[in-house]
Design an enzyme around this catalytic site. Structure first.
Site, PDB file in Angstrom:
ATOM      1  CB  CYS A 134     -15.521 -88.842-105.847  1.00  0.00           C
ATOM      2  SG  CYS A 134     -16.278 -87.485-104.928  1.00  0.00           S
TER       3      CYS A 134
ATOM      4  CG  HIS B 169     -17.261 -91.915-102.058  1.00  0.00           C
ATOM      5  ND1 HIS B 169     -15.915 -91.765-101.801  1.00  0.00           N
ATOM      6  CD2 HIS B 169     -17.725 -90.687-102.349  1.00  0.00           C
ATOM      7  CE1 HIS B 169     -15.587 -90.476-101.928  1.00  0.00           C
ATOM      8  NE2 HIS B 169     -16.672 -89.815-102.260  1.00  0.00           N
TER       9      HIS B 169
ATOM     10  CD  GLU C 182     -15.082 -95.389-101.203  1.00  0.00           C
ATOM     11  OE1 GLU C 182     -15.340 -94.349-100.574  1.00  0.00           O
ATOM     12  OE2 GLU C 182     -15.237 -95.473-102.436  1.00  0.00           O
TER      13      GLU C 182
END
Length: 395
Positions: A269, A359, A361
Site C-alpha cells: 500500500c 493488502h 494480510e
C-alpha cells in the site's frame, strides 16, 4: 477533526437528526449514529460487505469519512479479537441501515455502542447508493457530519467543511505509527528477522509474517537507516499508511538506503508508493480511490487474477508497457488493477525488492494474495543462501 458528545445513550442518539454536507454543497439528511457532534474529513466509499471492524480500525483511514456501500452494517456487532489497531481511526462513518440488534456468537457489544464509546460521529438512514454515485462522478472530497439538537444552518456547515484540510499534501503516517519500537515474535521456530517500518501498520501484517517463522521488529515511521540495520534484519518491510506519498520524503530516503544495500524488501500500500518514489516514479491522487475487499488484480508474473482487499487514494505513476531503468536496476509493474489499469505492484529485476498496492494480510478476506508473504520468505532465504556461499568462497 471531531467534536462529539460522549457517553450519550446510543438509543437516544438514534432519534436525533443528522446532516452530511459535501464540499460541493450537496447535503444528505439522516439520523445520528454513534457519537453526537460534528466531524470532518475526506469522503470515501468502501465496497466491502463485511469486515467493518477491520475497516474502522485500519490506520490508513485516518482523517477519512467512510461511506459503506453495503446497506446493512453492524449485523455481527463488535468483538475484541478483530480490530487491526487499538482504536478506531476513521473520522466519521456513514451507513444506510444499521443493525438494530447484533447477532453473532463472538459479539460483545453493538457497533453503535462502540462508535459512541470512541467518540466517532456517524450518520445513518442515508441513501448511500446516491452518495456513492455522486463521489464516483465528482471524486472524493471534503465532508462534514453534523448531529444533535442544535444543528448549524446550511451556510455555516458548508463553510466549516470548506475550511477543513485536504488529503492532498497531508503528511499523516507519523500521526498513526507506533512511537516506540516493539517486537512480534515468530510463531514456532524463528527463521528470519524483519525490520518493519510502521507507516500505519495493521496488526494482522506482522502476524502473517510471524506465522512464517519471522521475528518482526516494528519500528516508528521516524526510524533511520541505522535503526533499521540495528536489528540485523534478513529483510525490510514498509507498511500501509495514510496521507499523500508525495510528502513522505523521510521514508523514501530510508528505503533508498535499504535498496542501496540490496537487502530483501517488501512493501504494501503506502509502502508500494514509497518504493515507486524511491525508484524515481511519481505518484498521483486517484479520483475516488480503491476501497473494499473485492478488487480484481492481475499478477502479471503469473497471469493469475486475484480478488484483493484495497484501501488507497493515491497511486504510482509508472509505465505499464515496458521495463524501466532506475538508480537501483531495472524495474517493472508486476500487478495491475483490471478495473482501471492502476499500478498495483512493482518489482526489481536486478535485486530482491517488490511491493503491492493492496493488502495481502486481508484479515476480513479474501486471501488470494497471501502467497506474497511466502514470496518475501523466498527472497530472504535465497539471499541468505547467496551470502553464505560468498562467505564460504572468501574463507
Amino acid at each position: 477533526m471531531t467534536t462529539s458528545t460522549r457517553g450519550s445513550s446510543s438509543l437516544r442518539n438514534k432519534a436525533l437528526p443528522a446532516v452530511l454536507v459535501l464540499e460541493d454543497g450537496r447535503t444528505f439528511s439522516g439520523r445520528a449514529y454513534g457519537a453526537v457532534g460534528e466531524t470532518f474529513g475526506e469522503a470515501v466509499f468502501s465496497t466491502g460487505m463485511t469486515g467493518y471492524q477491520e475497516t474502522l480500525t485500519d490506520p490508513s483511514y485516518h482523517r477519512q469519512v467512510v461511506v459503506m456501500t453495503a446497506p446493512h452494517i453492524g449485523n455481527t456487532g463488535v468483538n475484541d479479537e478483530d480490530p487491526e489497531s487499538e482504536r478506531i481511526w476513521v473520522a466519521g462513518y456513514v451507513v444506510r441501515d444499521p443493525a438494530r440488534i447484533p447477532s453473532n456468537w463472538r459479539s460483545v457489544r453493538s457497533l453503535d455502542e462502540e462508535l459512541t464509546a470512541q467518540g466517532v460521529v456517524g450518520i445513518s438512514g442515508v441513501d448511500t447508493r446516491a452518495l456513492t454515485r455522486h463521489l464516483r462522478e465528482r471524486g472524493a472530497m471534503r465532508v462534514g457530519i453534523f448531529s444533535g439538537d442544535a444543528l448549524p444552518d446550511a451556510g455555516t456547515m458548508l463553510a466549516k467543511v470548506r475550511q477543513a484540510p485536504e488529503m492532498k499534501g497531508a503528511d499523516l503516517s507519523a500521526q498513526v505509527a507506533t512511537k516506540e519500537a516493539y517486537v512480534v515474535p515468530a510463531i514456532g521456530e524463528k527463521k528470519f528477522t524483519v525490520a518493519a517500518v510502521d507507516l500505519g501498520i495493521k496488526g494482522m501484517t506482522p502476524h502473517r509474517m510471524a506465522e512464517r517463522g519471522i521475528e518482526v521488529h516494528v519500528l516508528p515511521a521516524t526510524a533511520t537507516v541505522e535503526d533499521v540495520y540495528a536489528v540485523n534484519p534478513d529483510g525490510v518491510f514498509f507498511s500501509n499508511g495514510p496521507g499523500d506519498p508525495a510528502t513522505a520524503d523521510h521514508p523514501v530516503s530510508v528505503m533508498r538506503g535499504v535498496l542501496a544495500r540490496k537487502t530483501p524488501l517488501f512493501g504494501i500500500c503506502f509502502g508500494n508508493q514509497i518504493l515507486g518514489r524511491a525508484l524515481g516514479f511519481g505518484t498521483y491522487k486517484l479520483k475516488y480511490g480503491h476501497r473494499g475487499i473485492n478488487q480484481p488484480v492481475q499478477d502479471r508474473t503469473t497471469g493469475k487474477v486475484e480478488v484483493t482487499a484495497h484501501n488507497h487514494g493515491f497511486a504510482v505513476d509508472a509505465p505499464l508497457d515496458k521495463v524501466s531503468d532506475t538508480p537501483f536496476g531495472r524495474a517493472e509493474v508486476s500487478h495491475v488493477c483490471l478495473n482501471d489499469n492502476v499500478v498495483e505492484g512493482l518489482h526489481l529485476l536486478d535485486q530482491p525488492a517488490f511491493s503491492v498496492q493492496y493488502h495481502p494480510e486481508a484479515a476480513a478476506g479474501p486471501h488470494d494474495a497471501a502467497y506474497l508473504f511466502d514470496r518475501f520468505v523466498e527472497l530472504m532465504r535465497d539471499n541468505k543462501h547467496s551470502v553464505s556461499q560468498m562467505e564460504g568462497q572468501r574463507a
